[in-house]
Design a protein around this motif. Structure first.
Motif, short mmCIF file in Angstrom:
data_model
loop_
_atom_site.label_atom_id
_atom_site.label_comp_id
_atom_site.label_asym_id
_atom_site.label_seq_id
_atom_site.Cartn_x
_atom_site.Cartn_y
_atom_site.Cartn_z
N UNK A 29 0.97 -1.17 0.00
CA UNK A 29 -0.02 0.03 0.05
C UNK A 29 0.89 1.27 -0.21
N UNK A 30 0.23 2.29 -0.41
CA UNK A 30 0.71 3.69 -0.10
C UNK A 30 -0.26 4.29 0.70
N UNK A 31 0.48 5.29 1.53
CA UNK A 31 -0.24 5.98 2.59
C UNK A 31 -0.29 7.70 2.37
N UNK A 32 -0.67 8.31 3.37
CA UNK A 32 -0.64 9.95 3.25
C UNK A 32 0.93 10.08 3.13
N UNK A 33 1.14 11.41 2.17
CA UNK A 33 2.59 11.54 2.33
C UNK A 33 3.29 12.06 3.40
N UNK A 34 2.82 12.06 4.70
CA UNK A 34 3.22 12.15 5.97
C UNK A 34 2.94 11.14 6.93
N UNK A 35 3.34 9.94 6.56
CA UNK A 35 3.07 8.66 7.00
C UNK A 35 3.10 8.61 8.75
N UNK A 36 4.09 9.15 9.30
CA UNK A 36 4.45 8.87 10.47
C UNK A 36 3.50 9.66 11.38
N UNK A 37 2.73 8.83 12.40
CA UNK A 37 1.99 9.27 13.35
C UNK A 37 0.58 9.34 12.89
N UNK A 38 -0.51 9.44 13.87
CA UNK A 38 -2.03 9.49 13.79
C UNK A 38 -2.35 10.69 13.11
N UNK A 39 -3.46 10.54 12.26
CA UNK A 39 -4.04 11.88 11.54
C UNK A 39 -4.70 12.79 12.83
N UNK A 40 -4.05 14.09 12.77
CA UNK A 40 -4.55 14.83 13.94
C UNK A 40 -5.54 16.17 13.19
N UNK A 41 -4.99 16.46 11.99
CA UNK A 41 -5.61 17.44 11.61
C UNK A 41 -6.06 17.59 10.06
N UNK A 42 -7.18 18.04 9.62
CA UNK A 42 -7.17 18.31 8.11
C UNK A 42 -6.07 18.59 7.42
N UNK A 43 -5.67 18.11 6.06
CA UNK A 43 -4.46 18.67 5.47
C UNK A 43 -3.19 18.24 5.95
N UNK A 44 -3.07 17.56 7.11
CA UNK A 44 -1.79 17.00 7.62
C UNK A 44 -1.04 16.00 6.85
N UNK A 45 -1.60 15.26 6.06
CA UNK A 45 -1.10 14.20 5.22
C UNK A 45 -0.96 12.78 5.72
N UNK A 46 -1.51 12.74 6.98
CA UNK A 46 -1.32 11.62 7.64
C UNK A 46 -2.71 10.76 7.59
N UNK A 47 -2.17 9.25 7.70
CA UNK A 47 -3.22 8.31 7.58
C UNK A 47 -3.51 7.85 8.91
N UNK A 48 -4.87 8.14 9.44
CA UNK A 48 -5.44 7.46 10.77
C UNK A 48 -4.80 6.39 11.26
N UNK A 49 -4.62 6.12 12.62
CA UNK A 49 -4.14 4.91 13.36
C UNK A 49 -5.41 4.68 14.41
N UNK A 50 -5.64 3.41 14.35
CA UNK A 50 -6.85 2.92 15.22
C UNK A 50 -7.89 2.01 14.66
N UNK A 51 -9.22 1.87 15.22
CA UNK A 51 -10.06 1.04 15.05
C UNK A 51 -11.25 1.83 14.25
N UNK A 52 -11.51 1.48 12.88
CA UNK A 52 -12.59 2.21 12.34
C UNK A 52 -13.62 0.95 11.64
#
Length: 165
Positions: free
Chosen positions: A58-81
């Motif tokens: 897979x490919x992820x958000x362009x800033x893959x480290x850490x949990x998504x915290x804000x709109x536009x941060x480029x992170x992929x969330x972590x957790x159960x959804x």
């Protein structure tokens, strides 16, 4: 006249074939009971209980480290959804919506004075991103179009997804 008729017939067959190429086929195997994603390994598994049915790079958000915290941060969330919607008309071939943000994500973002973002999906590449490699999305999980066709046919709305760091 015959040549024109033959040409129109061949064009019609070609167009009909194009419509069928990307269409998901009916999946008749074991039910996908969970999707597991490992961000650090860039892998996703479709599971039936404890058995792996399929695995994908897979490919992820362009800033893959850490949990998504804000709109536009480029992170992929972590957790159960869970998978909460299906989009057969996605600009990225096909897509499955992930139920981010949950109530906790909203509360954390509100406390930080930011918007949590949303519209996180598992999706293909679509026509614009066929050559994309690595982590290139705004927080989504990306696979190839061919893989997305398979995933879309196998995964139903309501399927849990666990996204690990």
């Amino acid at each position: 006249m015959q040549r024109r008729t033959l040409l129109l017939g061949l064009m019609g067959l070609g167009l009909a074939g194009c419509g069928l190429m990307g269409a998901p086929k009916a999946y008749r195997g074991p039910k996908v009971t969970q999707i597991t994603v490992s961000k650090s390994r860039r892998k996703m598994w479709l599971m039936h209980n404890k058995r792996v049915l399929r695995r994908y790079n897979i490919g992820l958000g362009f800033a893959p480290e850490g949990h998504k915290k804000a709109e536009g941060d480029g992170r992929t969330p972590e957790g159960t959804y869970s998978i909460d919607r299906r989009n057969p008309n996605s600009a990225y071939h096909l897509s499955l919506g992930i139920s981010y943000p949950n109530a906790n994500d909203v509360a954390v973002a509100k406390a930080a004075g930011v918007e949590p973002g949303g519209d996180i999906f598992i999706h293909g590449r679509g026509p614009r991103f066929q050559r994309a490699r690595g982590d290139w999305t705004w927080g989504c999980i990306a696979v190839t179009d061919r893989e997305m066709t398979e995933i879309y046919s196998m995964v139903q709305t309501g399927t849990p997804i666990v996204i690990l760091p």
